[in-house]
Each structure stands twice: as structure tokens, then as C-alpha cells.
Write a protein that holds these residues in place. Structure first.
Motif, PDB file in Angstrom:
ATOM      1  N   ILE A   7       9.510   1.170   9.268  1.00 40.98           N
ATOM      2  CA  ILE A   7       8.272   0.695   8.679  1.00 40.98           C
ATOM      3  C   ILE A   7       8.349  -0.671   8.190  1.00 40.98           C
ATOM      4  CG2 ILE A   7       6.983   1.345   6.771  1.00 40.98           C
ATOM      5  CD1 ILE A   7       8.383   4.035   6.675  1.00 40.98           C
ATOM      6  N   VAL A   9       6.755  -3.364   5.974  1.00 41.64           N
ATOM      7  CA  VAL A   9       5.844  -3.749   4.652  1.00 41.64           C
ATOM      8  C   VAL A   9       5.610  -5.084   4.533  1.00 41.64           C
ATOM      9  CG1 VAL A   9       5.922  -3.134   2.248  1.00 41.64           C
ATOM     10  CG2 VAL A   9       6.812  -1.439   3.900  1.00 41.64           C
ATOM     11  N   HIS A  12       5.873  -7.352   0.344  1.00 40.67           N
ATOM     12  CA  HIS A  12       6.744  -6.458  -0.507  1.00 40.67           C
ATOM     13  C   HIS A  12       7.224  -6.813  -1.716  1.00 40.67           C
ATOM     14  CE1 HIS A  12       9.544  -8.976   1.258  1.00 40.67           C
ATOM     15  NE2 HIS A  12      10.426  -8.813   0.296  1.00 40.67           N
ATOM     16  N   GLY A  17       2.656  -4.138  -2.899  1.00 41.39           N
ATOM     17  CA  GLY A  17       4.003  -4.227  -1.965  1.00 41.39           C
ATOM     18  C   GLY A  17       5.065  -3.433  -2.565  1.00 41.39           C
ATOM     19  N   LEU A  20       4.639   0.170  -3.141  1.00 42.68           N
ATOM     20  CA  LEU A  20       4.987   0.927  -1.979  1.00 42.68           C
ATOM     21  C   LEU A  20       6.402   1.044  -1.490  1.00 42.68           C
ATOM     22  CD1 LEU A  20       3.835   2.193   0.593  1.00 42.68           C
ATOM     23  CD2 LEU A  20       3.480  -0.080   1.503  1.00 42.68           C
ATOM     24  N   TYR A  59       5.430   1.928  11.958  1.00 45.10           N
ATOM     25  CA  TYR A  59       4.167   1.996  10.989  1.00 45.10           C
ATOM     26  C   TYR A  59       4.454   0.438  10.418  1.00 45.10           C
ATOM     27  CZ  TYR A  59       4.379   6.954  11.292  1.00 45.10           C
ATOM     28  OH  TYR A  59       4.516   8.160  11.710  1.00 45.10           O
ATOM     29  N   PHE A  61       2.526  -1.357   7.145  1.00 52.72           N
ATOM     30  CA  PHE A  61       1.808  -1.254   5.875  1.00 52.72           C
ATOM     31  C   PHE A  61       1.453  -2.761   5.487  1.00 52.72           C
ATOM     32  CE2 PHE A  61       4.086   2.664   5.791  1.00 52.72           C
ATOM     33  CZ  PHE A  61       2.816   3.525   5.424  1.00 52.72           C
ATOM     34  N   ALA A  63       0.285  -5.266   2.773  1.00 53.76           N
ATOM     35  CA  ALA A  63       0.277  -5.273   1.440  1.00 53.76           C
ATOM     36  C   ALA A  63       0.146  -6.901   1.101  1.00 53.76           C
ATOM     37  CB  ALA A  63       1.132  -4.585   0.559  1.00 53.76           C
ATOM     38  N   GLU A  88      -4.440  -9.824   8.375  1.00 54.55           N
ATOM     39  CA  GLU A  88      -4.783  -8.746   8.981  1.00 54.55           C
ATOM     40  C   GLU A  88      -5.012  -8.665  10.640  1.00 54.55           C
ATOM     41  OE1 GLU A  88      -8.349  -6.998   6.821  1.00 54.55           O
ATOM     42  OE2 GLU A  88      -7.349  -7.074   5.091  1.00 54.55           O
TER      43      GLU A  88
END
Length: 100
Positions: A7, A9, A12, A17, A20, A59, A61, A63, A88
Motif C-alpha cells: 500500500i 500512502v 502520510h 494521511g 490512515l 493500492y 491512497f 492523502a 491526483e
């Protein structure tokens, strides 16, 4: 999600973040990849694609975001919106190009 999934992130160290990260750790996810802004410029498409191709996360994520105070957001609305959309877009395109 499989507990061994890799994963990535982004953001973070920020409020979202870091929350998460705490939740992932508490849930037993220990294959979490992070890179601070001094290590990876999320606006640099080439660097993002290279990282994703090398790391191949399962994955991602998102943030990470360009942030500022109320005054900064009022004065530089378009700049904040543009940079956040580009973060993004860079991650989405990089993941597609890296086939991850």
C-alpha cells in the motif's frame, strides 16, 4: 484487502494521511510504502511513474495535498486547485503507465 498487500500512502505525515497510517497499522497492514515530499515530488510525472513502476503497489491512497491557510486559499484558489488535481492526475497516470 490482503494484509500483505503493498500500500502506497501519499501525504502520510498530514492529518488525514497520518490517521490512515494509524488505522492501517492497527488493522495489521505492515507493507506500507511512504515517501515524503523531499523524496518524491508528486507533481513530477516522470518521478511518480518511475517510483510506481519500481515499487508496484497494490493500492494507492491519496492523502497528499497542497494546503494553506484561509487567506492563501482565498488568494490562490486556482493554484491550490490546479496543484491538487495534478497530484491526483500524476498518480493515476503513473499507475496506469506502470501497469500497477
Amino acid at each position: 484487502m490482503n494484509k500483505t498487500a503493498k500500500i502506497f500512502v501519499t501525504g502520510h505525515r498530514g492529518m488525514v494521511g497520518s490517521a490512515l497510517m494509524r488505522r492501517l497499522k492497527a488493522a495489521g497492514f505492515d507493507n506500507v510504502l511512504t515517501h515524503g515530499r523531499n523524496e518524491l515530488d508528486l507533481l513530477n510525472q516522470r518521478d511518480v511513474t518511475r517510483l510506481l513502476a519500481a515499487e508496484r503497489p497494490d493500492y494507492i491512497f491519496i492523502a497528499a495535498a497542497k494546503l494553506g491557510g484561509i487567506q492563501a486559499h482565498n488568494v490562490y484558489r486556482a493554484d491550490f486547485l490546479y496543484q491538487n488535481l495534478m497530484i491526483e492526475a500524476s498518480l493515476i497516470r503513473g499507475a496506469h503507465q506502470a501497469d500497477t
